[in-house]
Design a protein around this motif. Structure first.
Motif, mmCIF file in Angstrom:
data_model
loop_
_atom_site.group_PDB
_atom_site.id
_atom_site.type_symbol
_atom_site.label_atom_id
_atom_site.label_comp_id
_atom_site.label_asym_id
_atom_site.label_seq_id
_atom_site.Cartn_x
_atom_site.Cartn_y
_atom_site.Cartn_z
ATOM 1 N N GLN A 32 9.341 6.777 2.550
ATOM 2 C CA GLN A 32 10.142 6.764 3.348
ATOM 3 C C GLN A 32 10.067 5.120 4.432
ATOM 4 N N THR A 33 11.042 5.033 4.981
ATOM 5 C CA THR A 33 10.914 4.381 6.330
ATOM 6 C C THR A 33 10.692 5.065 7.167
ATOM 7 N N ARG A 34 9.594 4.314 7.966
ATOM 8 C CA ARG A 34 9.250 5.719 9.129
ATOM 9 C C ARG A 34 9.073 4.374 10.411
ATOM 10 N N LYS A 35 9.743 4.567 11.129
ATOM 11 C CA LYS A 35 9.670 3.979 12.931
ATOM 12 C C LYS A 35 8.929 4.608 13.711
ATOM 13 N N CYS A 91 9.838 -0.397 7.961
ATOM 14 C CA CYS A 91 9.902 -1.078 8.439
ATOM 15 C C CYS A 91 11.016 -1.901 7.973
ATOM 16 N N PRO A 92 12.402 -1.646 8.397
ATOM 17 C CA PRO A 92 13.023 -3.214 8.085
ATOM 18 C C PRO A 92 12.596 -4.237 8.638
ATOM 19 N N THR A 93 12.765 -5.184 8.054
ATOM 20 C CA THR A 93 12.675 -6.655 8.618
ATOM 21 C C THR A 93 13.434 -7.728 8.512
ATOM 22 N N GLN A 118 0.588 -5.397 1.813
ATOM 23 C CA GLN A 118 0.518 -5.647 3.731
ATOM 24 C C GLN A 118 1.535 -5.699 4.671
ATOM 25 N N TRP A 119 2.242 -7.061 3.786
ATOM 26 C CA TRP A 119 2.691 -7.798 5.237
ATOM 27 C C TRP A 119 4.056 -5.937 5.166
ATOM 28 N N ALA A 120 4.782 -5.775 4.145
ATOM 29 C CA ALA A 120 6.020 -5.339 3.592
ATOM 30 C C ALA A 120 5.704 -3.948 4.412
ATOM 31 N N LYS A 121 4.381 -2.850 3.979
ATOM 32 C CA LYS A 121 3.939 -1.955 3.960
ATOM 33 C C LYS A 121 4.114 -0.962 5.969
ATOM 34 N N CYS A 125 6.308 -3.195 10.397
ATOM 35 C CA CYS A 125 6.504 -1.802 12.014
ATOM 36 C C CYS A 125 5.003 -2.778 13.078
ATOM 37 N N MET A 126 4.270 -3.577 13.157
ATOM 38 C CA MET A 126 3.941 -4.026 13.652
ATOM 39 C C MET A 126 4.538 -5.459 14.405
#
Length: 224
Positions: A32-35, A91-93, A118-121, A125-126
């Protein structure tokens, strides 16, 4: 602040030759997405000889394991944001990873799919842009000095504590409490996990990131 970190040769990707990349692998979220607010970071360094022990003939890991693109010791598994007892992820990007950026990082992370994941997951979020995420990762990676784990692997009575202390001794400003050691069920080294605070300074690892206790017997696979 990151520009002030010292740049030191890691000497890990021996004779690395980056392969040509024509497209970026597609990665689908497996959670799941976690922001969440970021409280710190973990840099996970995977011990490549152990990873490749059963993967030399696996085409999906050929860059890292075949020997055709160089010989790898520790490689960057990822730079992960932390948030207390859990972590941000997926995170959505709008940021899009390009083949050029993927290839630029493959002596540090020798798998196009690993770079993309690693970028997508985590990176999403960074930062807003993948090149920023990987620039930060490279600065941290290139600031490290890697101990001679091939030599250390031959020591009698090797323990997880010796592995982490060797890393701390090689890197001024680090203490053993800031270096996690992950062993597999048979006691072989899988990863070293470096713990950072929000300002990318070494900080004491939580128990989950610290991993194996100092007195646990350990082994380091040197390859075939």
């Amino acid at each position: 602040m990151l520009a002030l970190l010292p740049a030191q040769a890691s000497a890990q990707a021996y004779q690395c030759q980056m392969p040509r990349i024509s497209s970026v692998p597609q990665v689908s979220p497996n959670g799941q997405t976690r922001k969440l607010p970021i409280t710190g970071y973990t840099m996970a360094l995977s011990w490549s000889p152990a990873f490749c022990r059963t993967r030399q003939d696996n085409r999906s890991h050929s860059t890292q394991c075949s020997g055709d693109n160089g010989s790898f010791g520790l490689i960057v598994h990822g730079l992960w944001p932390e948030s207390g007892r859990t972590w941000p992820q997926w995170c959505p990007t709008q940021g899009r990873l390009t083949p050029t950026e993927t290839r630029r990082n493959m002596c540090m992370m020798p798998s196009a799919r690993l770079v993309a994941r690693q970028w997508a997951k985590h990176g999403s979020c960074m930062t807003k842009r993948p090149d920023t995420y990987f620039k930060v990762t490279r600065i941290l990676w290139e600031s490290l000095r890697i101990p001679d784990y091939d030599r250390i692997s031959r020591e009698d009575g090797l323990t997880a504590g010796r592995i982490r202390q060797a890393f701390a001794d090689a890197n001024g400003g680090w203490s053993a409490s800031q270096v996690g050691v992950k062993l597999n069920r048979q006691g072989w080294l899988e990863e070293i996990r470096l713990c950072y605070n929000k300002r990318f300074r070494p900080t004491r690892c939580t128990s989950s990131r610290y991993g194996a206790k100092d007195g646990v017997r350990a082994k380091i696979w040197r390859g075939l």
